[in-house]
Design a protein around this motif. Structure first.
Motif, PDB file in Angstrom:
ATOM      1  N   GLU A  73       0.825  -1.208   0.000  1.00 52.55           N
ATOM      2  CA  GLU A  73       0.000   0.000   0.000  1.00 52.55           C
ATOM      3  C   GLU A  73       0.857   1.254   0.000  1.00 52.55           C
ATOM      4  O   GLU A  73       0.460   2.292  -0.530  1.00 52.55           O
ATOM      5  CB  GLU A  73      -0.922   0.006   1.225  1.00 52.55           C
ATOM      6  N   VAL A  74       2.028   1.160   0.603  1.00 50.87           N
ATOM      7  CA  VAL A  74       2.953   2.295   0.657  1.00 50.87           C
ATOM      8  C   VAL A  74       4.311   1.841   0.144  1.00 50.87           C
ATOM      9  O   VAL A  74       4.867   0.846   0.634  1.00 50.87           O
ATOM     10  CB  VAL A  74       3.092   2.850   2.090  1.00 50.87           C
ATOM     11  N   LEU A  75       4.833   2.563  -0.820  1.00 54.43           N
ATOM     12  CA  LEU A  75       6.183   2.327  -1.337  1.00 54.43           C
ATOM     13  C   LEU A  75       7.040   3.538  -1.017  1.00 54.43           C
ATOM     14  O   LEU A  75       6.676   4.666  -1.384  1.00 54.43           O
ATOM     15  CB  LEU A  75       6.157   2.112  -2.852  1.00 54.43           C
ATOM     16  N   GLN A  76       8.137   3.318  -0.330  1.00 51.17           N
ATOM     17  CA  GLN A  76       9.120   4.392  -0.124  1.00 51.17           C
ATOM     18  C   GLN A  76      10.385   4.029  -0.875  1.00 51.17           C
ATOM     19  O   GLN A  76      10.954   2.957  -0.670  1.00 51.17           O
ATOM     20  CB  GLN A  76       9.432   4.584   1.355  1.00 51.17           C
ATOM     21  N   TYR A  77      10.843   4.941  -1.743  1.00 51.25           N
ATOM     22  CA  TYR A  77      12.082   4.719  -2.490  1.00 51.25           C
ATOM     23  C   TYR A  77      13.110   5.708  -1.964  1.00 51.25           C
ATOM     24  O   TYR A  77      13.021   6.909  -2.206  1.00 51.25           O
ATOM     25  CB  TYR A  77      11.856   4.920  -3.994  1.00 51.25           C
ATOM     26  N   SER A  78      14.101   5.196  -1.215  1.00 49.03           N
ATOM     27  CA  SER A  78      15.027   6.095  -0.525  1.00 49.03           C
ATOM     28  C   SER A  78      16.435   5.530  -0.368  1.00 49.03           C
ATOM     29  O   SER A  78      17.070   5.736   0.676  1.00 49.03           O
ATOM     30  CB  SER A  78      14.462   6.431   0.861  1.00 49.03           C
ATOM     31  N   PRO A  79      16.965   4.828  -1.367  1.00 46.88           N
ATOM     32  CA  PRO A  79      18.347   4.357  -1.217  1.00 46.88           C
ATOM     33  C   PRO A  79      19.331   5.530  -1.222  1.00 46.88           C
ATOM     34  O   PRO A  79      19.086   6.556  -1.863  1.00 46.88           O
ATOM     35  CB  PRO A  79      18.543   3.453  -2.436  1.00 46.88           C
ATOM     36  N   VAL A  80      20.424   5.369  -0.512  1.00 45.26           N
ATOM     37  CA  VAL A  80      21.442   6.426  -0.436  1.00 45.26           C
ATOM     38  C   VAL A  80      22.377   6.303  -1.639  1.00 45.26           C
ATOM     39  O   VAL A  80      22.954   5.231  -1.868  1.00 45.26           O
ATOM     40  CB  VAL A  80      22.241   6.315   0.878  1.00 45.26           C
ATOM     41  N   PRO A  81      22.542   7.372  -2.420  1.00 47.11           N
ATOM     42  CA  PRO A  81      23.389   7.288  -3.615  1.00 47.11           C
ATOM     43  C   PRO A  81      24.842   6.980  -3.280  1.00 47.11           C
ATOM     44  O   PRO A  81      25.349   7.348  -2.225  1.00 47.11           O
ATOM     45  CB  PRO A  81      23.269   8.690  -4.229  1.00 47.11           C
ATOM     46  N   HIS A  82      25.515   6.314  -4.205  1.00 45.45           N
ATOM     47  CA  HIS A  82      26.933   6.030  -4.042  1.00 45.45           C
ATOM     48  C   HIS A  82      27.736   7.324  -4.108  1.00 45.45           C
ATOM     49  O   HIS A  82      27.407   8.253  -4.850  1.00 45.45           O
ATOM     50  CB  HIS A  82      27.419   5.102  -5.162  1.00 45.45           C
ATOM     51  N   ARG A  83      28.816   7.360  -3.369  1.00 45.29           N
ATOM     52  CA  ARG A  83      29.649   8.566  -3.350  1.00 45.29           C
ATOM     53  C   ARG A  83      30.257   8.859  -4.726  1.00 45.29           C
ATOM     54  O   ARG A  83      30.450  10.016  -5.092  1.00 45.29           O
ATOM     55  CB  ARG A  83      30.751   8.406  -2.300  1.00 45.29           C
ATOM     56  N   ASP A  84      30.528   7.813  -5.514  1.00 44.58           N
ATOM     57  CA  ASP A  84      31.156   8.064  -6.811  1.00 44.58           C
ATOM     58  C   ASP A  84      30.178   8.614  -7.842  1.00 44.58           C
ATOM     59  O   ASP A  84      30.560   8.897  -8.974  1.00 44.58           O
ATOM     60  CB  ASP A  84      31.868   6.812  -7.346  1.00 44.58           C
ATOM     61  N   PHE A  85      28.902   8.772  -7.482  1.00 45.44           N
ATOM     62  CA  PHE A  85      27.945   9.448  -8.359  1.00 45.44           C
ATOM     63  C   PHE A  85      28.146  10.966  -8.307  1.00 45.44           C
ATOM     64  O   PHE A  85      27.618  11.686  -9.148  1.00 45.44           O
ATOM     65  CB  PHE A  85      26.500   9.160  -7.935  1.00 45.44           C
ATOM     66  N   MET A  86      28.878  11.430  -7.312  1.00 37.55           N
ATOM     67  CA  MET A  86      28.947  12.867  -7.029  1.00 37.55           C
ATOM     68  C   MET A  86      30.246  13.458  -7.540  1.00 37.55           C
ATOM     69  O   MET A  86      31.120  13.875  -6.767  1.00 37.55           O
ATOM     70  CB  MET A  86      28.765  13.102  -5.530  1.00 37.55           C
ATOM     71  N   VAL A 126      16.488   6.414 -11.626  1.00 34.20           N
ATOM     72  CA  VAL A 126      15.430   6.413 -12.635  1.00 34.20           C
ATOM     73  C   VAL A 126      14.933   4.989 -12.894  1.00 34.20           C
ATOM     74  O   VAL A 126      13.768   4.686 -12.681  1.00 34.20           O
ATOM     75  CB  VAL A 126      15.901   7.068 -13.952  1.00 34.20           C
ATOM     76  N   TYR A 127      15.830   4.107 -13.334  1.00 32.93           N
ATOM     77  CA  TYR A 127      15.395   2.741 -13.626  1.00 32.93           C
ATOM     78  C   TYR A 127      14.849   2.054 -12.375  1.00 32.93           C
ATOM     79  O   TYR A 127      13.843   1.338 -12.437  1.00 32.93           O
ATOM     80  CB  TYR A 127      16.539   1.919 -14.210  1.00 32.93           C
ATOM     81  N   GLY A 128      15.515   2.261 -11.236  1.00 30.58           N
ATOM     82  CA  GLY A 128      15.063   1.645  -9.991  1.00 30.58           C
ATOM     83  C   GLY A 128      13.665   2.092  -9.595  1.00 30.58           C
ATOM     84  O   GLY A 128      12.788   1.251  -9.350  1.00 30.58           O
ATOM     85  N   PRO A 129      13.420   3.408  -9.507  1.00 32.13           N
ATOM     86  CA  PRO A 129      12.076   3.854  -9.159  1.00 32.13           C
ATOM     87  C   PRO A 129      11.003   3.390 -10.135  1.00 32.13           C
ATOM     88  O   PRO A 129       9.912   2.988  -9.715  1.00 32.13           O
ATOM     89  CB  PRO A 129      12.195   5.385  -9.167  1.00 32.13           C
ATOM     90  N   VAL A 130      11.318   3.427 -11.432  1.00 35.10           N
ATOM     91  CA  VAL A 130      10.325   2.996 -12.415  1.00 35.10           C
ATOM     92  C   VAL A 130       9.996   1.521 -12.218  1.00 35.10           C
ATOM     93  O   VAL A 130       8.822   1.114 -12.231  1.00 35.10           O
ATOM     94  CB  VAL A 130      10.817   3.272 -13.848  1.00 35.10           C
ATOM     95  N   ALA A 131      11.017   0.687 -12.018  1.00 29.35           N
ATOM     96  CA  ALA A 131      10.786  -0.741 -11.803  1.00 29.35           C
ATOM     97  C   ALA A 131       9.948  -0.970 -10.549  1.00 29.35           C
ATOM     98  O   ALA A 131       9.029  -1.805 -10.545  1.00 29.35           O
ATOM     99  CB  ALA A 131      12.120  -1.477 -11.692  1.00 29.35           C
ATOM    100  N   ALA A 132      10.256  -0.246  -9.480  1.00 33.67           N
ATOM    101  CA  ALA A 132       9.524  -0.423  -8.224  1.00 33.67           C
ATOM    102  C   ALA A 132       8.062  -0.012  -8.374  1.00 33.67           C
ATOM    103  O   ALA A 132       7.148  -0.727  -7.948  1.00 33.67           O
ATOM    104  CB  ALA A 132      10.198   0.385  -7.117  1.00 33.67           C
ATOM    105  N   VAL A 133       7.843   1.136  -8.981  1.00 31.59           N
ATOM    106  CA  VAL A 133       6.470   1.620  -9.147  1.00 31.59           C
ATOM    107  C   VAL A 133       5.661   0.678 -10.034  1.00 31.59           C
ATOM    108  O   VAL A 133       4.518   0.322  -9.717  1.00 31.59           O
ATOM    109  CB  VAL A 133       6.462   3.047  -9.718  1.00 31.59           C
ATOM    110  N   GLN A 134       6.243   0.271 -11.146  1.00 35.34           N
ATOM    111  CA  GLN A 134       5.520  -0.627 -12.049  1.00 35.34           C
ATOM    112  C   GLN A 134       5.150  -1.942 -11.369  1.00 35.34           C
ATOM    113  O   GLN A 134       4.112  -2.527 -11.653  1.00 35.34           O
ATOM    114  CB  GLN A 134       6.370  -0.904 -13.293  1.00 35.34           C
ATOM    115  N   GLN A 135       5.986  -2.378 -10.437  1.00 35.60           N
ATOM    116  CA  GLN A 135       5.707  -3.630  -9.745  1.00 35.60           C
ATOM    117  C   GLN A 135       4.561  -3.498  -8.751  1.00 35.60           C
ATOM    118  O   GLN A 135       3.722  -4.397  -8.632  1.00 35.60           O
ATOM    119  CB  GLN A 135       6.968  -4.133  -9.027  1.00 35.60           C
TER     120      GLN A 135
END
Length: 221
Positions: free
Chosen positions: A80-93, A112-121
């Motif tokens: 019923e509730v989806l929270q998408y909150s992974p902490v980004p890798h330091r090498d992304f910055m 982007v791909y992660g949130p879309v996959a999670a929401v679609q599921q």
């Protein structure tokens, strides 16, 4: 019974959100890469009387993430509730002028791909319930791009756009989509960015169902 799925669950914000929603009767599904850490958090929650289980998955592998969320719903009830909150890798910055095309692959997969996959599921289950909440949690660069953090700035902008599109499209179906922007570090004891305070903020966003973007603190803090 319905469940809350916390993607990117860890001992800080993820555990605090699990406790807050668990106290309200939600079964808690914890999703992250480290099975050992997930099991430890789930054991701590169980000791507090909260139903919780870990489901290991890498958010950069969409099929793996979708499969974990499928197992979660089978075990704990419709998400019923989806929270998408992974902490980004330091090498992304990386600084913007030092960021090439290959440097953006990871951030885009992550935000982007992660949130879309999670929401679609989880979306079909929410539609069957006739209600749902999708919560995106991002750092300050989602609202104000930072020249030294190009990867997350670019990817968070895309994630924000996706979330806003979902917000507008799904509101009429009883599914609320919102974003919480947390400038700076999550800090124990901070008046607005302590994990328990943020968990309460997210619970309030879920309950009040008003607006898309919310701020945990001032952007210049």
């Amino acid at each position: 019974m319905s469940s809350v799925a916390i993607v990117g669950a860890g001992p800080g914000l993820g555990a605090a959100v699990a406790r807050r929603f668990g106290r309200e009767g939600f079964a808690v599904g914890l999703v992250a890469r480290d099975r050992g850490r997930l099991d430890l958090i789930a054991e701590e929650l169980a000791a507090e009387g909260i139903t919780a289980r870990g489901f290991p998955a890498d958010v950069r592998r969409p099929e793996e993430l979708a499969a974990a969320l499928d197992r979660l719903a089978d075990a704990l009830g419709t998400v019923e509730v989806l929270q998408y909150s992974p902490v980004p890798h330091r090498d992304f910055m990386r600084p913007v002028l030092a960021t090439g095309p290959r440097d953006l692959v990871g951030p885009i997969e992550f935000s982007v791909y992660g949130p879309v996959a999670a929401v679609q599921q989880v979306l079909p289950g929410m539609r069957r319930l006739g209600r749902g909440t999708i919560l995106f949690v991002n750092g300050g660069s989602a609202a104000v791009p930072h020249p030294e953090r190009a990867g997350t700035s670019i990817a968070f902008a895309a994630e924000s756009a996706y979330g806003r599109l979902l917000h507008d499209r799904l509101a009429g179906e009883g599914i609320h989509v919102a974003q919480l922007v947390i400038p700076g570090a999550i800090t124990v004891g901070h008046a607005r960015k302590d994990p328990d305070v943020l968990a309460q903020t997210l619970w309030t966003v879920h309950r009040e169902r008003h607006g898309f973007r919310h701020y945990a603190d001032d952007l210049d803090s």
